[in-house]
Design an enzyme around this catalytic site. Sequence first.
Site, PDB file in Angstrom:
ATOM      1  N   HIS A 121     -41.116  29.314 -18.593  1.00  0.00           N
ATOM      2  CA  HIS A 121     -41.486  29.202 -20.012  1.00  0.00           C
ATOM      3  C   HIS A 121     -43.023  29.746 -20.471  1.00  0.00           C
ATOM      4  O   HIS A 121     -43.380  29.943 -21.798  1.00  0.00           O
ATOM      5  CB  HIS A 121     -41.359  27.872 -20.756  1.00  0.00           C
ATOM      6  CG  HIS A 121     -39.909  27.482 -20.795  1.00  0.00           C
ATOM      7  ND1 HIS A 121     -39.060  28.164 -21.340  1.00  0.00           N
ATOM      8  CD2 HIS A 121     -39.416  26.311 -20.197  1.00  0.00           C
ATOM      9  CE1 HIS A 121     -37.690  27.520 -21.035  1.00  0.00           C
ATOM     10  NE2 HIS A 121     -37.984  26.275 -20.506  1.00  0.00           N
ATOM     11  N   ASP A 158     -31.549  29.258 -14.715  1.00  0.00           N
ATOM     12  CA  ASP A 158     -31.854  28.151 -15.512  1.00  0.00           C
ATOM     13  C   ASP A 158     -31.183  27.847 -16.946  1.00  0.00           C
ATOM     14  O   ASP A 158     -30.887  28.919 -17.643  1.00  0.00           O
ATOM     15  CB  ASP A 158     -33.330  28.087 -15.727  1.00  0.00           C
ATOM     16  CG  ASP A 158     -34.032  26.660 -16.035  1.00  0.00           C
ATOM     17  OD1 ASP A 158     -34.381  26.084 -15.401  1.00  0.00           O
ATOM     18  OD2 ASP A 158     -33.876  26.433 -17.270  1.00  0.00           O
ATOM     19  N   HIS A 160     -32.199  26.884 -19.342  1.00  0.00           N
ATOM     20  CA  HIS A 160     -33.118  27.167 -20.824  1.00  0.00           C
ATOM     21  C   HIS A 160     -33.466  28.929 -20.609  1.00  0.00           C
ATOM     22  O   HIS A 160     -33.596  29.237 -19.633  1.00  0.00           O
ATOM     23  CB  HIS A 160     -34.450  26.549 -20.737  1.00  0.00           C
ATOM     24  CG  HIS A 160     -34.230  25.062 -20.802  1.00  0.00           C
ATOM     25  ND1 HIS A 160     -34.013  24.187 -19.782  1.00  0.00           N
ATOM     26  CD2 HIS A 160     -33.926  24.273 -21.836  1.00  0.00           C
ATOM     27  CE1 HIS A 160     -33.777  23.057 -20.128  1.00  0.00           C
ATOM     28  NE2 HIS A 160     -33.656  22.961 -21.339  1.00  0.00           N
ATOM     29  N   ASP A 241     -30.484  23.256 -13.925  1.00  0.00           N
ATOM     30  CA  ASP A 241     -30.255  22.335 -15.359  1.00  0.00           C
ATOM     31  C   ASP A 241     -29.030  22.287 -16.095  1.00  0.00           C
ATOM     32  O   ASP A 241     -28.741  21.921 -17.297  1.00  0.00           O
ATOM     33  CB  ASP A 241     -31.421  22.072 -16.139  1.00  0.00           C
ATOM     34  CG  ASP A 241     -32.398  23.205 -16.270  1.00  0.00           C
ATOM     35  OD1 ASP A 241     -31.745  24.294 -16.018  1.00  0.00           O
ATOM     36  OD2 ASP A 241     -33.308  23.262 -17.095  1.00  0.00           O
TER      37      ASP A 241
HETATM   38 ZN    ZN Z   1     -34.615  24.458 -17.539  1.00  0.00          ZN
END
Ligand code: ZN
Length: 304
Positions: A121, A158, A160, A241
Amino acid sequence: MEFWSHDACLLHDTGPGHPERPERLIAVCEALRDAFPDVPWREAPRATRGQLLRVHDASLLATVLDTHSPNRVHVDADTVLSPASAEAALRAAGAAVAATEAVLHGRTQRAFCAVRPPGHHATRDIAMGFCLFDSIAVAAAHACDEGGLERVAIVDFDVHHGNGTQAIFEHDPRVLFLSSHQSPLYPDTGYPEERGDGNIHNAMLRPGAGGDAFRATWRDVLLPELDAFRPQLVLVSAGFDAHWRDPLAQLQLQAEDYAWVTDEIVAIAERHARGRIVSMLEGGYDLDALRESSVAHVAALIAD
Ligand code: ZN
């Protein structure tokens, strides 16, 4: 196969109740040690300033490295700098670089970096979403600039979207970025129309989607792009995740789904990249899910 880590990664202290906690890394390392007792562990060096500056602005280095507070400092609502965080972030990025060098020099074909904080991120100038430096981006830039590679792929499964990695490379055709992620979910980026210079491919999965949808997305949309790119090196943002146990997202993956996608990545790396893969731990916030998923992922990396 090599594992890369550093004890300093355990000392990044996000505070009570924070999901991105040292126990995550302890769980992964213990599970990998138990499952793969013959794989050597390497101690990560610190990333250098020059390596970090390939993908980050000096202002972000200053934020992470020069915040000498005796207490925890919040850089945003979820992203924390503790006194030991700079060292952890330097070792996490350093693991990525050193593992990439080991693979490019032919000492090993595959490496997994068991590190924290995660990285995908973090943008050029902003630490966010639990991430301080974008370690996989640092490694990709190193492989291009120092290793002389012309085609490096970053595969991000991931749950996200890896907004930081995408933003860093969206105008760098040497790097292909592929991501599947839940939508809607933090950070609310990664729409299919975000294509960069044609080197970005995003696929969204709806909350509740499971292994069938995940596999279909990779098989039909993302893996063909990876194959067509003919990567000389594959880097993996391995967040776990999207597992059904994870408390921060609503996908329904099982450990076998991570083994499946890893098998597919290995096959493409074998075809184009002499099998060279460096995988980095990103997210994953349930300890059992982390243990079984990281073991399934690494078993597939080793199997080829
Ligand atoms: Zn994540």
